[in-house]
Design a protein around this motif. Sequence first.
Motif, PDB file in Angstrom:
ATOM      1  N   ASN A   1       0.490  -1.277  -0.007  1.00  0.00           N
ATOM      2  CA  ASN A   1      -0.066  -0.424   0.015  1.00  0.00           C
ATOM      3  C   ASN A   1       1.278   1.553   0.123  1.00  0.00           C
ATOM      4  OD1 ASN A   1      -2.623  -1.227  -0.252  1.00  0.00           O
ATOM      5  ND2 ASN A   1      -2.048  -1.447   2.245  1.00  0.00           N
ATOM      6  N   VAL A   2       0.502   2.566  -0.893  1.00  0.00           N
ATOM      7  CA  VAL A   2       0.636   4.155  -0.792  1.00  0.00           C
ATOM      8  C   VAL A   2       0.513   4.270   0.441  1.00  0.00           C
ATOM      9  CG1 VAL A   2       1.627   5.610  -1.431  1.00  0.00           C
ATOM     10  CG2 VAL A   2       1.480   4.289  -2.690  1.00  0.00           C
ATOM     11  N   VAL A   3       1.026   5.099   1.157  1.00  0.00           N
ATOM     12  CA  VAL A   3       0.057   6.110   2.507  1.00  0.00           C
ATOM     13  C   VAL A   3       0.375   7.728   2.139  1.00  0.00           C
ATOM     14  CG1 VAL A   3       0.046   6.130   4.737  1.00  0.00           C
ATOM     15  CG2 VAL A   3       0.045   3.493   3.976  1.00  0.00           C
ATOM     16  N   VAL A   4      -0.186   8.090   1.520  1.00  0.00           N
ATOM     17  CA  VAL A   4       0.507   9.788   1.814  1.00  0.00           C
ATOM     18  C   VAL A   4      -0.634  10.749   2.836  1.00  0.00           C
ATOM     19  CG1 VAL A   4      -0.244  11.607   0.175  1.00  0.00           C
ATOM     20  CG2 VAL A   4      -0.340   9.293  -1.201  1.00  0.00           C
ATOM     21  N   LYS A   5       0.119  11.031   3.490  1.00  0.00           N
ATOM     22  CA  LYS A   5      -0.667  11.872   4.674  1.00  0.00           C
ATOM     23  C   LYS A   5      -0.385  13.514   4.247  1.00  0.00           C
ATOM     24  CE  LYS A   5       0.615   8.589   7.892  1.00  0.00           C
ATOM     25  NZ  LYS A   5       1.603   8.782   9.226  1.00  0.00           N
ATOM     26  N   VAL A   6      -1.145  14.342   4.304  1.00  0.00           N
ATOM     27  CA  VAL A   6      -1.557  15.838   3.667  1.00  0.00           C
ATOM     28  C   VAL A   6      -1.545  15.910   6.180  1.00  0.00           C
ATOM     29  CG1 VAL A   6      -2.892  17.334   3.209  1.00  0.00           C
ATOM     30  CG2 VAL A   6      -2.533  15.138   1.450  1.00  0.00           C
TER      31      VAL A   6
END
Length: 111
Positions: free
Chosen positions: A48-53
């Motif tokens: 999985n890719v995890v992107v946090k803004v």
Amino acid sequence: TGNFGIFGAQQATPLALVITELIHNSLEHGLAATGDLLRIDVSMQNANVVVKVIDNGVGLPEGFNYKNSANLGLQIVRTLTENELKGSIELVRIENETQAILTFPVKKDSL
């Protein structure tokens, strides 16, 4: 921080729209009155890719539930995340930061 890698158009287009909307929300709502940090973190967790803004603005309103929000941008984010990216999104407050955490599987033909 991090590296997105290479994605096919089927993932890149909705991903770009989701990240743009999350950045817009951070700037318009989170950082409008207070705060000075906007950060995007990208990582891989298993497949999985995890992107946090992340921002350090005012935070989420008490009892806020984005799934019930009338905010059109968040409705679009949820739809694109769940239907196009086959992922999930959550909005949380951790210490003095609000984090929009987007998690989605990488399509094998994308990398």
